[in-house]
Write an enzyme that holds these catalytic residues in place. Structure first.
Site, PDB file in Angstrom:
ATOM      1  N   ARG A 144      55.788  11.401  35.772  1.00 19.18           N
ATOM      2  CA  ARG A 144      55.654  10.202  36.600  1.00 19.18           C
ATOM      3  C   ARG A 144      56.830   9.276  36.343  1.00 19.18           C
ATOM      4  O   ARG A 144      57.508   9.363  35.320  1.00 19.18           O
ATOM      5  CB  ARG A 144      54.348   9.470  36.292  1.00 19.18           C
ATOM      6  CG  ARG A 144      53.088  10.249  36.633  1.00 19.18           C
ATOM      7  CD  ARG A 144      51.858   9.404  36.351  1.00 19.18           C
ATOM      8  NE  ARG A 144      50.620  10.118  36.575  1.00 19.18           N
ATOM      9  CZ  ARG A 144      50.002  10.200  37.758  1.00 19.18           C
ATOM     10  NH1 ARG A 144      50.539   9.622  38.810  1.00 19.18           N
ATOM     11  NH2 ARG A 144      48.863  10.850  37.875  1.00 19.18           N
ATOM     12  N   GLY A 172      54.328   7.646  45.905  1.00 18.34           N
ATOM     13  CA  GLY A 172      55.439   7.195  45.078  1.00 18.34           C
ATOM     14  C   GLY A 172      56.551   8.225  45.010  1.00 18.34           C
ATOM     15  O   GLY A 172      57.738   7.887  45.086  1.00 18.34           O
ATOM     16  N   ASP A 201      43.560  12.305  46.239  1.00 14.88           N
ATOM     17  CA  ASP A 201      42.668  11.289  46.812  1.00 14.88           C
ATOM     18  C   ASP A 201      42.662  11.294  48.337  1.00 14.88           C
ATOM     19  O   ASP A 201      41.900  10.550  48.955  1.00 14.88           O
ATOM     20  CB  ASP A 201      43.077   9.898  46.343  1.00 14.88           C
ATOM     21  CG  ASP A 201      42.842   9.687  44.860  1.00 14.88           C
ATOM     22  OD1 ASP A 201      42.108  10.489  44.259  1.00 14.88           O
ATOM     23  OD2 ASP A 201      43.390   8.722  44.302  1.00 14.88           O
ATOM     24  N   GLY A 255      39.692   8.616  42.860  1.00 15.07           N
ATOM     25  CA  GLY A 255      39.754   7.749  44.029  1.00 15.07           C
ATOM     26  C   GLY A 255      40.138   6.350  43.636  1.00 15.07           C
ATOM     27  O   GLY A 255      39.276   5.469  43.507  1.00 15.07           O
ATOM     28  N   GLU A 305      36.669   6.035  40.969  1.00 14.11           N
ATOM     29  CA  GLU A 305      37.277   5.307  39.841  1.00 14.11           C
ATOM     30  C   GLU A 305      37.785   3.918  40.223  1.00 14.11           C
ATOM     31  O   GLU A 305      37.862   3.025  39.374  1.00 14.11           O
ATOM     32  CB  GLU A 305      38.429   6.122  39.252  1.00 14.11           C
ATOM     33  CG  GLU A 305      39.563   6.401  40.235  1.00 14.11           C
ATOM     34  CD  GLU A 305      40.653   7.255  39.623  1.00 14.11           C
ATOM     35  OE1 GLU A 305      41.026   7.011  38.460  1.00 14.11           O
ATOM     36  OE2 GLU A 305      41.139   8.171  40.324  1.00 14.11           O
ATOM     37  N   ALA A 362      39.294  17.942  34.726  1.00 17.15           N
ATOM     38  CA  ALA A 362      38.857  19.322  34.932  1.00 17.15           C
ATOM     39  C   ALA A 362      39.027  19.728  36.396  1.00 17.15           C
ATOM     40  O   ALA A 362      39.352  20.878  36.703  1.00 17.15           O
ATOM     41  CB  ALA A 362      37.398  19.476  34.506  1.00 17.15           C
TER      42      ALA A 362
END
Length: 438
Positions: free
Chosen positions: A159, A186, A215, A259, A311, A362
């Protein structure tokens, strides 16, 4: 996708950047047996309309030929690059997602077998591998032949942003003609800056994105790869939570799913698993008192309750944070742990058992299911066709079943969210029986 975004789109927003005129005869016809009917070429007039209803199209008051439409994905009869002289490269960036290896494999096989490309390179660990001077790996058909059977990415990932000038220097040093970037919004913005830097230098390097976001939050396309695998596996966790909850006295199953800003996985997994009483997503606020009251009623009525939370849901209930991850995203509070604590404290006067499941990593690391495996292959092929045609600063995707090419700047200007007034959210409400607000 909001209606206002659809209505505001114009023809100019959908134009794809081209490196130059296409003058090279494609080798596809010859490589596929030289049968005239073996290749369905597309032209720029095979456009895919933005509007999907007659009313929306009529409201623009335009001639049919002037309606905003996407550039079609698919093979062109004339190419910008001579495939026999092409060196291509691939990077995978961001978090893991089912299907990454499928995309790598399909890109390599299509570039080498369908187009007869000279070489395909893989830069390790995302953009970091383009910036740190490390040698790329040579991707051969033999090397990638079995990688689709396992999760993750053989190229590694990372990242964070890197200097576009340094990355373009690396591409030039390795004589790369086209770069395939697999990642989320991104990553795609980074691909756009790469393409801009190459253009500033007058370098004919095609930069093509394959959108990866578990997502499903990239707009304008039907869905992103790995999404179906993710919600199918998430549904298995919901089923396990339901079994645990319904097997005890006042059992509560709490499942936290991916999410950050979009609740698509939670919504779709709810519809797959059934048996969910409350689905909480970022797009629809809820109150803690309302949730606790709802759980109490479910326990009284049926003896158990199942809660699914994305989340990014309920972040207004948690302490605000200014911390960010390496990609610059604001770090979220742990809504799952928060709800586990609040439910335990709020129902303290009742005998109950609570089972908390967080299957996030997972799910991210599993191989793609059959649907996503097919979709990954077709996305990779569409990306290859686009790069060979000399398109750049663009990404591929499927829209209403048709593959399209769209500018990265358009795709990253907004995000895809669950519309609280949409049919998908209505289906969730009808399935769970939860109130519209609580």
């Amino acid at each position: 996708m909001r209606l206002s975004d659809l209505q505001a789109i114009t023809h100019e927003d959908l134009l794809i950047t081209r490196l130059g005129t296409r003058t090279v005869e494609t080798p596809l016809q010859e490589l596929l047996g030289n049968r005239q009917e073996s290749v369905h070429y597309v032209t720029e007039t095979d456009r895919v309309l933005v509007d999907d209803t007659l009313g929306m199209a009529k409201s623009r008051a335009l001639e049919a030929a002037d309606l905003p439409a996407f550039n079609p994905g698919g093979p062109r009869a004339k190419l910008f690059f001579d495939p026999s002289e092409v060196t291509a490269a691939i990077v995978t960036c961001g978090g893991l997602c089912p299907g990454l290896n499928n995309v790598i494999r399909a890109l390599v096989l299509h570039l080498r077998h369908a187009y007869g490309c000279r070489d395909v390179l893989g830069f390790r660990n995302g953009y970091q591998g383009l910036a740190d001077g490390s040698d790329p790996v040579r991707l051969t058909p033999d090397l990638v032949r079995e990688i689709h059977t396992r999760g993750g990415t053989i190229l590694g990932t990372s990242r964070g942003s890197q200097d576009p000038a340094t990355m373009v220097d690396t591409l030039v040093a390795h004589k790369v003609d086209m770069l395939f970037v697999v990642g989320g919004d991104g990553t795609l913005r980074g691909a756009s800056t790469l393409a801009d830097e190459a253009a500033r230098r007058g370098l004919p390097i095609a930069v093509v994105g394959v959108p990866k976001t578990i997502d499903n939050d990239i707009p304008w396309i039907d869905h992103s790869f790995g999404f179906q695998t993710a919600y199918a596996r998430a549904a298995e966790s919901i089923t396990a939570a339901h079994v645990e909850a319904s097997s005890g006295v006042n059992g509560i199953g709490l499942v936290k799913l991916m999410g950050r800003h979009s609740g698509f996985i939670a919504a779709h997994a709810t519809l797959v698993a059934q048996g969910v009483d409350f689905t909480l997503i970022p797009e629809v606020p809820f109150t803690l008192d309302g949730l606790l009251a709802g759980i109490r009623k479910k326990l009284a009525d049926q003896g158990h309750a199942v809660v699914v939370v994305a989340e990014g849901a309920g972040q207004d209930l948690l302490p605000a944070s200014t911390a960010t991850d390496p990609s610059g995203n604001r770090k979220l509070g742990d809504i799952g742990a928060f709800l586990r604590s609040e439910i335990t404290e709020g129902l303290g006067d009742l005998p109950f058992s609570l089972r908390y499941i967080d299957p996030g990593y997972a799910i991210r690391s599993v191989p793609a299911n059959a649907f996503d495996a097919v979709y990954c292959t077709r996305l990779a092929q569409a990306a290859t066709h686009a790069a060979m045609a000399g398109f750049t600063s663009m990404m591929v995707g499927s829209r209403r079943g048709r593959f399209i090419n769209l500018p990265i700047k358009l795709a990253t200007a907004t995000s895809n969210h669950v519309d609280p007034h949409s049919d998908i959210w209505m289906a969730v409400l009808e399935t769970t029986g939860q109130p519209v607000t609580f």
